[in-house]
Design a protein around this motif. Structure first.
Motif, PDB file in Angstrom:
ATOM      1  N   ALA A  18     -16.344 -46.693 -16.893  1.00  0.00           N
ATOM      2  CA  ALA A  18     -15.748 -47.936 -15.993  1.00  0.00           C
ATOM      3  C   ALA A  18     -15.930 -49.161 -16.732  1.00  0.00           C
ATOM      4  CB  ALA A  18     -16.593 -47.885 -14.593  1.00  0.00           C
ATOM      5  N   GLU A  19     -17.355 -49.201 -17.370  1.00  0.00           N
ATOM      6  CA  GLU A  19     -17.649 -50.578 -18.159  1.00  0.00           C
ATOM      7  C   GLU A  19     -16.612 -50.525 -19.370  1.00  0.00           C
ATOM      8  OE1 GLU A  19     -19.787 -53.834 -19.579  1.00  0.00           O
ATOM      9  OE2 GLU A  19     -19.412 -52.924 -17.514  1.00  0.00           O
ATOM     10  N   VAL A  20     -16.388 -49.592 -19.983  1.00  0.00           N
ATOM     11  CA  VAL A  20     -15.400 -49.742 -21.214  1.00  0.00           C
ATOM     12  C   VAL A  20     -14.240 -50.362 -20.448  1.00  0.00           C
ATOM     13  CG1 VAL A  20     -13.968 -48.335 -22.875  1.00  0.00           C
ATOM     14  CG2 VAL A  20     -16.363 -47.820 -22.492  1.00  0.00           C
ATOM     15  N   ALA A  21     -13.460 -49.654 -19.326  1.00  0.00           N
ATOM     16  CA  ALA A  21     -12.284 -50.319 -18.947  1.00  0.00           C
ATOM     17  C   ALA A  21     -12.562 -51.758 -18.579  1.00  0.00           C
ATOM     18  CB  ALA A  21     -11.804 -49.440 -17.844  1.00  0.00           C
ATOM     19  N   ALA A  22     -13.425 -52.163 -17.987  1.00  0.00           N
ATOM     20  CA  ALA A  22     -13.695 -53.322 -17.519  1.00  0.00           C
ATOM     21  C   ALA A  22     -13.855 -54.366 -18.905  1.00  0.00           C
ATOM     22  CB  ALA A  22     -15.115 -53.545 -16.802  1.00  0.00           C
ATOM     23  N   ALA A  23     -14.446 -53.792 -19.920  1.00  0.00           N
ATOM     24  CA  ALA A  23     -14.681 -54.342 -21.169  1.00  0.00           C
ATOM     25  C   ALA A  23     -13.170 -54.921 -21.894  1.00  0.00           C
ATOM     26  CB  ALA A  23     -15.607 -54.022 -22.062  1.00  0.00           C
ATOM     27  N   ILE A  24     -12.485 -53.931 -21.648  1.00  0.00           N
ATOM     28  CA  ILE A  24     -11.054 -53.985 -22.215  1.00  0.00           C
ATOM     29  C   ILE A  24     -10.365 -55.051 -21.558  1.00  0.00           C
ATOM     30  CG2 ILE A  24      -9.023 -52.915 -22.521  1.00  0.00           C
ATOM     31  CD1 ILE A  24     -10.661 -50.199 -23.216  1.00  0.00           C
ATOM     32  N   ARG A  31     -18.887 -56.340 -25.657  1.00  0.00           N
ATOM     33  CA  ARG A  31     -19.250 -55.651 -24.238  1.00  0.00           C
ATOM     34  C   ARG A  31     -18.755 -54.169 -24.466  1.00  0.00           C
ATOM     35  NH1 ARG A  31     -16.824 -57.666 -18.441  1.00  0.00           N
ATOM     36  NH2 ARG A  31     -17.514 -55.663 -17.341  1.00  0.00           N
ATOM     37  N   LEU A  32     -17.500 -54.176 -24.996  1.00  0.00           N
ATOM     38  CA  LEU A  32     -16.833 -52.925 -25.240  1.00  0.00           C
ATOM     39  C   LEU A  32     -17.687 -52.201 -26.128  1.00  0.00           C
ATOM     40  CD1 LEU A  32     -14.698 -50.883 -24.816  1.00  0.00           C
ATOM     41  CD2 LEU A  32     -13.422 -52.279 -26.959  1.00  0.00           C
ATOM     42  N   MET A  33     -17.858 -52.526 -27.411  1.00  0.00           N
ATOM     43  CA  MET A  33     -18.483 -51.991 -28.347  1.00  0.00           C
ATOM     44  C   MET A  33     -20.312 -51.385 -28.106  1.00  0.00           C
ATOM     45  SD  MET A  33     -16.210 -51.340 -30.301  1.00  0.00           S
ATOM     46  CE  MET A  33     -16.956 -50.212 -31.501  1.00  0.00           C
ATOM     47  N   ALA A  34     -20.593 -52.292 -26.911  1.00  0.00           N
ATOM     48  CA  ALA A  34     -22.117 -51.803 -26.634  1.00  0.00           C
ATOM     49  C   ALA A  34     -21.869 -50.446 -25.750  1.00  0.00           C
ATOM     50  CB  ALA A  34     -22.447 -52.968 -25.497  1.00  0.00           C
ATOM     51  N   ALA A  35     -20.794 -50.000 -25.267  1.00  0.00           N
ATOM     52  CA  ALA A  35     -21.012 -48.770 -24.832  1.00  0.00           C
ATOM     53  C   ALA A  35     -20.900 -47.718 -25.773  1.00  0.00           C
ATOM     54  CB  ALA A  35     -19.688 -48.542 -24.166  1.00  0.00           C
ATOM     55  N   ALA A 125     -30.145 -44.209 -22.488  1.00  0.00           N
ATOM     56  CA  ALA A 125     -28.872 -44.530 -21.992  1.00  0.00           C
ATOM     57  C   ALA A 125     -27.702 -43.785 -22.585  1.00  0.00           C
ATOM     58  CB  ALA A 125     -28.653 -46.059 -22.135  1.00  0.00           C
ATOM     59  N   TRP A 126     -26.779 -43.514 -21.741  1.00  0.00           N
ATOM     60  CA  TRP A 126     -25.603 -42.848 -22.378  1.00  0.00           C
ATOM     61  C   TRP A 126     -24.664 -43.792 -23.007  1.00  0.00           C
ATOM     62  CZ3 TRP A 126     -25.171 -37.704 -22.136  1.00  0.00           C
ATOM     63  CH2 TRP A 126     -25.858 -37.150 -21.386  1.00  0.00           C
ATOM     64  N   ARG A 127     -24.487 -43.239 -24.455  1.00  0.00           N
ATOM     65  CA  ARG A 127     -23.359 -43.859 -25.282  1.00  0.00           C
ATOM     66  C   ARG A 127     -22.405 -43.104 -25.745  1.00  0.00           C
ATOM     67  NH1 ARG A 127     -25.347 -47.560 -23.461  1.00  0.00           N
ATOM     68  NH2 ARG A 127     -27.054 -49.169 -24.228  1.00  0.00           N
ATOM     69  N   ILE A 128     -21.339 -43.670 -26.144  1.00  0.00           N
ATOM     70  CA  ILE A 128     -19.960 -42.978 -26.471  1.00  0.00           C
ATOM     71  C   ILE A 128     -20.272 -42.668 -27.954  1.00  0.00           C
ATOM     72  CG2 ILE A 128     -17.611 -42.872 -26.996  1.00  0.00           C
ATOM     73  CD1 ILE A 128     -17.433 -44.522 -24.503  1.00  0.00           C
ATOM     74  N   THR A 129     -20.350 -41.285 -28.350  1.00  0.00           N
ATOM     75  CA  THR A 129     -20.495 -41.064 -29.845  1.00  0.00           C
ATOM     76  C   THR A 129     -19.201 -40.543 -30.414  1.00  0.00           C
ATOM     77  OG1 THR A 129     -21.255 -38.800 -29.406  1.00  0.00           O
ATOM     78  CG2 THR A 129     -22.856 -40.471 -29.594  1.00  0.00           C
ATOM     79  N   HIS A 130     -18.412 -40.064 -29.590  1.00  0.00           N
ATOM     80  CA  HIS A 130     -16.884 -39.586 -30.165  1.00  0.00           C
ATOM     81  C   HIS A 130     -15.918 -39.772 -29.111  1.00  0.00           C
ATOM     82  CE1 HIS A 130     -14.130 -36.578 -32.142  1.00  0.00           C
ATOM     83  NE2 HIS A 130     -13.870 -36.600 -30.926  1.00  0.00           N
TER      84      HIS A 130
END
Length: 151
Positions: A18-24, A31-35, A125-130
């Motif tokens: 949800a944070e990725v979508a909100a940052a976009i 903010r986007l890349m922080a995920a 913390a969960w981070r997107i790796t792929h």
């Protein structure tokens, strides 16, 4: 997924997405890349085939350049999200809608595509790796992207 049956990890992962979508939608590249993890690998819709730090869409500068190609904020929606988490590794997939107006265009476009993300718990913390986004293509010999599909 219903919030009543989600685990704590699944809830946290949904919050990351949800944070990725909100940052976009906020056009906020930092903010986007922080995920994402620092070594995240992305297979996005745009070239190059592999997007990682230093490539066209692999970092905050690349995303700022992408945001600048639109008049107004892009809108992102995911549906049919499925999250699976086990210890410090997880993956999620969904159908994702992107609606945006290209700079100077009179009308917006809407594109549905398939999204899959892999995540790791890093420093708690969960981070997107792929990340992998794809559009199907017509198998009629034209090989045209099937951007007219809707769920």
């Amino acid at each position: 997924m219903t919030t009543e049956t989600m685990t704590r990890d699944e809830t946290e992962i949904c919050a990351v997405l949800a944070e990725v979508a909100a940052a976009i939608e906020a056009r906020d590249a930092d903010r986007l890349m922080a995920a994402y993890s620092a070594d995240a690998v992305r297979f996005g819709l745009a070239p190059p085939l592999l997007q990682k730090q230093g490539t066209a869409y692999g970092d905050a500068d690349g995303m700022r350049n992408w945001f600048a190609t639109f008049d107004g904020p892009p809108e992102v929606e995911s549906r049919d999200l499925v999250v699976t988490a086990d210890r410090d590794v997880a993956f999620a997939y969904a159908l994702t809608r992107l609606t945006a107006t290209p700079a100077g265009a009179a009308e917006s476009f809407t594109l549905w595509f398939r999204s899959t993300v892999g995540l790791r718990r890093l420093d708690g913390a969960w981070r997107i790796t792929h990340e992998h986004g794809s559009t199907p293509f017509y198998m009629d010999g034209s090989f045209a992207a099937a951007v007219d599909l809707e769920p």
